[in-house]
Write a protein that holds these residues in place. Sequence first.
Motif, PDB file in Angstrom:
ATOM      1  N   SER A 356       8.311  13.398   2.771  1.00 41.12           N
ATOM      2  CA  SER A 356       6.913  12.434   2.575  1.00 41.12           C
ATOM      3  C   SER A 356       6.885  11.431   3.039  1.00 41.12           C
ATOM      4  O   SER A 356       6.816  10.619   2.426  1.00 41.12           O
ATOM      5  N   ILE A 357       5.556  11.004   2.972  1.00 45.71           N
ATOM      6  CA  ILE A 357       4.749   9.788   3.366  1.00 45.71           C
ATOM      7  C   ILE A 357       3.360   9.407   2.026  1.00 45.71           C
ATOM      8  O   ILE A 357       2.715  10.441   2.003  1.00 45.71           O
ATOM      9  N   ARG A 358       3.946   8.741   1.946  1.00 46.37           N
ATOM     10  CA  ARG A 358       2.305   7.886   1.125  1.00 46.37           C
ATOM     11  C   ARG A 358       1.043   6.890   1.689  1.00 46.37           C
ATOM     12  O   ARG A 358       1.890   5.975   2.595  1.00 46.37           O
ATOM     13  N   CYS A 359       0.576   6.583   0.803  1.00 49.81           N
ATOM     14  CA  CYS A 359      -0.372   5.404   0.964  1.00 49.81           C
ATOM     15  C   CYS A 359      -1.085   4.767   0.272  1.00 49.81           C
ATOM     16  O   CYS A 359      -0.579   5.660  -0.989  1.00 49.81           O
ATOM     17  N   CYS A 360      -1.649   3.586   0.600  1.00 51.42           N
ATOM     18  CA  CYS A 360      -2.438   3.553  -1.268  1.00 51.42           C
ATOM     19  C   CYS A 360      -3.632   2.559  -0.379  1.00 51.42           C
ATOM     20  O   CYS A 360      -3.191   2.176   0.825  1.00 51.42           O
ATOM     21  N   LEU A 361      -4.148   2.132  -1.045  1.00 47.85           N
ATOM     22  CA  LEU A 361      -4.969   1.811  -0.800  1.00 47.85           C
ATOM     23  C   LEU A 361      -5.494   0.024  -0.796  1.00 47.85           C
ATOM     24  O   LEU A 361      -5.376  -0.687  -2.088  1.00 47.85           O
ATOM     25  N   LEU A 362      -5.505  -0.590   0.196  1.00 50.51           N
ATOM     26  CA  LEU A 362      -5.921  -2.135  -0.314  1.00 50.51           C
ATOM     27  C   LEU A 362      -6.703  -3.011  -0.213  1.00 50.51           C
ATOM     28  O   LEU A 362      -8.715  -2.301  -0.281  1.00 50.51           O
ATOM     29  N   ASN A 363      -7.284  -4.505  -0.372  1.00 49.06           N
ATOM     30  CA  ASN A 363      -8.455  -4.422  -0.415  1.00 49.06           C
ATOM     31  C   ASN A 363      -9.246  -4.558   1.284  1.00 49.06           C
ATOM     32  O   ASN A 363      -8.924  -4.367   2.737  1.00 49.06           O
ATOM     33  N   ASP A 364     -10.454  -4.758   1.130  1.00 47.38           N
ATOM     34  CA  ASP A 364     -11.488  -3.972   2.496  1.00 47.38           C
ATOM     35  C   ASP A 364     -11.321  -3.015   2.699  1.00 47.38           C
ATOM     36  O   ASP A 364     -11.615  -2.267   4.107  1.00 47.38           O
ATOM     37  N   GLU A 365     -11.587  -2.021   2.577  1.00 46.45           N
ATOM     38  CA  GLU A 365     -11.221  -1.053   2.806  1.00 46.45           C
ATOM     39  C   GLU A 365      -9.819  -0.341   3.708  1.00 46.45           C
ATOM     40  O   GLU A 365     -10.190   0.197   4.526  1.00 46.45           O
ATOM     41  N   GLU A 366      -8.840  -1.268   4.009  1.00 47.71           N
ATOM     42  CA  GLU A 366      -7.628  -0.700   4.755  1.00 47.71           C
ATOM     43  C   GLU A 366      -7.017  -0.137   4.064  1.00 47.71           C
ATOM     44  O   GLU A 366      -6.912   0.038   2.770  1.00 47.71           O
ATOM     45  N   TRP A 367      -5.844   0.141   4.206  1.00 48.84           N
ATOM     46  CA  TRP A 367      -5.081   1.464   4.116  1.00 48.84           C
ATOM     47  C   TRP A 367      -3.508   0.813   4.555  1.00 48.84           C
ATOM     48  O   TRP A 367      -2.632  -0.252   5.235  1.00 48.84           O
ATOM     49  N   LEU A 368      -2.136   0.883   3.060  1.00 39.85           N
ATOM     50  CA  LEU A 368      -0.919   0.699   3.753  1.00 39.85           C
ATOM     51  C   LEU A 368      -0.195   2.141   3.325  1.00 39.85           C
ATOM     52  O   LEU A 368      -0.324   2.640   2.684  1.00 39.85           O
ATOM     53  N   VAL A 369       0.737   2.182   4.488  1.00 43.63           N
ATOM     54  CA  VAL A 369       1.021   3.997   4.458  1.00 43.63           C
ATOM     55  C   VAL A 369       2.322   3.206   4.871  1.00 43.63           C
ATOM     56  O   VAL A 369       3.128   2.231   5.007  1.00 43.63           O
ATOM     57  N   ILE A 370       3.765   4.258   4.020  1.00 42.30           N
ATOM     58  CA  ILE A 370       4.588   3.922   2.726  1.00 42.30           C
ATOM     59  C   ILE A 370       5.713   5.024   3.627  1.00 42.30           C
ATOM     60  O   ILE A 370       5.413   6.760   3.336  1.00 42.30           O
ATOM     61  N   ASP A 371       6.710   4.547   4.487  1.00 42.98           N
ATOM     62  CA  ASP A 371       7.180   5.393   5.401  1.00 42.98           C
ATOM     63  C   ASP A 371       8.235   5.330   4.846  1.00 42.98           C
ATOM     64  O   ASP A 371       9.843   4.370   4.964  1.00 42.98           O
ATOM     65  N   ARG A 372       9.018   6.101   3.812  1.00 42.03           N
ATOM     66  CA  ARG A 372      10.491   6.126   3.203  1.00 42.03           C
ATOM     67  C   ARG A 372      11.576   6.286   4.234  1.00 42.03           C
ATOM     68  O   ARG A 372      12.446   5.715   3.962  1.00 42.03           O
ATOM     69  N   SER A 373      11.188   7.018   5.354  1.00 41.44           N
ATOM     70  CA  SER A 373      12.398   7.256   5.405  1.00 41.44           C
ATOM     71  C   SER A 373      13.161   6.548   6.619  1.00 41.44           C
ATOM     72  O   SER A 373      14.135   6.226   7.255  1.00 41.44           O
ATOM     73  N   ASN A 374      12.593   5.248   6.822  1.00 38.92           N
ATOM     74  CA  ASN A 374      12.492   4.711   7.917  1.00 38.92           C
ATOM     75  C   ASN A 374      12.612   3.022   7.133  1.00 38.92           C
ATOM     76  O   ASN A 374      12.381   2.008   7.842  1.00 38.92           O
ATOM     77  N   SER A 375      12.294   2.856   6.084  1.00 41.30           N
ATOM     78  CA  SER A 375      11.973   1.882   5.344  1.00 41.30           C
ATOM     79  C   SER A 375      11.036   1.296   6.385  1.00 41.30           C
ATOM     80  O   SER A 375      11.210  -0.143   5.700  1.00 41.30           O
TER      81      SER A 375
END
Length: 420
Positions: A356-375
């Motif tokens: 699975s891949i996950r994401c979180c909300l950053l400031n100014d409505e930008e996003w951080l995507v977490i790619d666990r498989s490739n760190s």
Amino acid sequence: MYSHSHKQTLRESKFNKDDDFLNKQLDPLIEQINTLDNRLMELDARQLFANIEEKLNKWRSDCHKTIDLFFKRKCQEFYQIIAEKVSKQKTEMTRLQLNVNELIRQQKVSLENIEALKSDVRHLEQDMKETEHNKCFQMDIKPLMIDNNSIHITESKMQLFNLSTLSHPFGGIYHYYGSWKPLASNNKLLLKHQTPNLCLFNRELRLVKEDVWTHGLIWDMCWSSTLARFVVLTLNSVFLVDENTMSIQQVETIKGQRWYSCTCSDTSLFLSTAKAGSSISEFKISSSIQLAKQWQSPETCTKDEWIYDIVYSNGTLALMIGEQKNKRKRMELRSSMTFDRLWLLHLDIVDPQNRSIRCCLLNDEEWLVIDRSNSRLFHVMKDGKVKATVLYESEPWRACLFGSNTLAVSSENGVNFHKL
């Protein structure tokens, strides 16, 4: 040899050329200044303050909710004290009546029996008088003190987050063996699982509250400002966690599905299901939590796709989607009202294990995507374009903002905290 007049003419010609060059440099500056002046004329202090006032009103509303919840809890405590007191008096009354009836039945009343009954009746009567006049307990109410630093006003320069210059962690919390990786924050406190407890940490990364967690694997968690509760998701159940008491309450109105991810708006709780062809359910948050809307495949994703994560922001839902067959991953931004797609981003992620891949909300409505498989971490801008991609030092699982200037990343061995 040049004559004096000829030299003067050359100098004047050179100066004229320099003046022309400088004048040409001045023209765009004049245009830029005029543009800024027009923008300044259009600035409305009232409109600018309206954005600040909205945040202040949100803070006030949250404070009122906290006070209301505290008030209800104390009312319940005092009611319980009174109810137990009255119940004991009724038990004593029943005992006295039985004693009198037994003495009458036996017809062997002694002076000692009478004196004992009189004493018991006097004690009961005195106890009842104290209860009737609310003298059976003392209530000490202290005035609510508000720290002036609760709202700190400073002038700040706007700093844009740059993932490529992510700072080294300034602190961390080690995962106990068997701890689940999800995180959630209400900006003041961070919730995480530390076997065998659910734990709350403050901004100084100190443990402030904990309680035993006995409900199995945690798939996801988030914060609801409306409920003033953390939402914790297991495969089959939804739980609410009180930040003040750490009480854990199961939501009885949400059953019958296998859940995978959760997120909250001011009015709704959104849940996605743990299956291919995932659906998304919207539950309205009020005095109770009730199903309001449901989106099914293929509107959400195709039958061979899985929604790994959903995150709410300002009337939109970010969806992290993976194909089960081709193992490709993408991110979509949808309207939380109509579910219309606003943009789509195909992610450069190769993962034979299809994790699975996950994401979180950053400031100014930008996003951080977490790619666990490739760190890796992807920084995605509000328009759906990748701003930066970096390798993370250890395998990242989850992430969340902890306040406006701290990023918490839950990795294989623990939670790392980075200054933004």
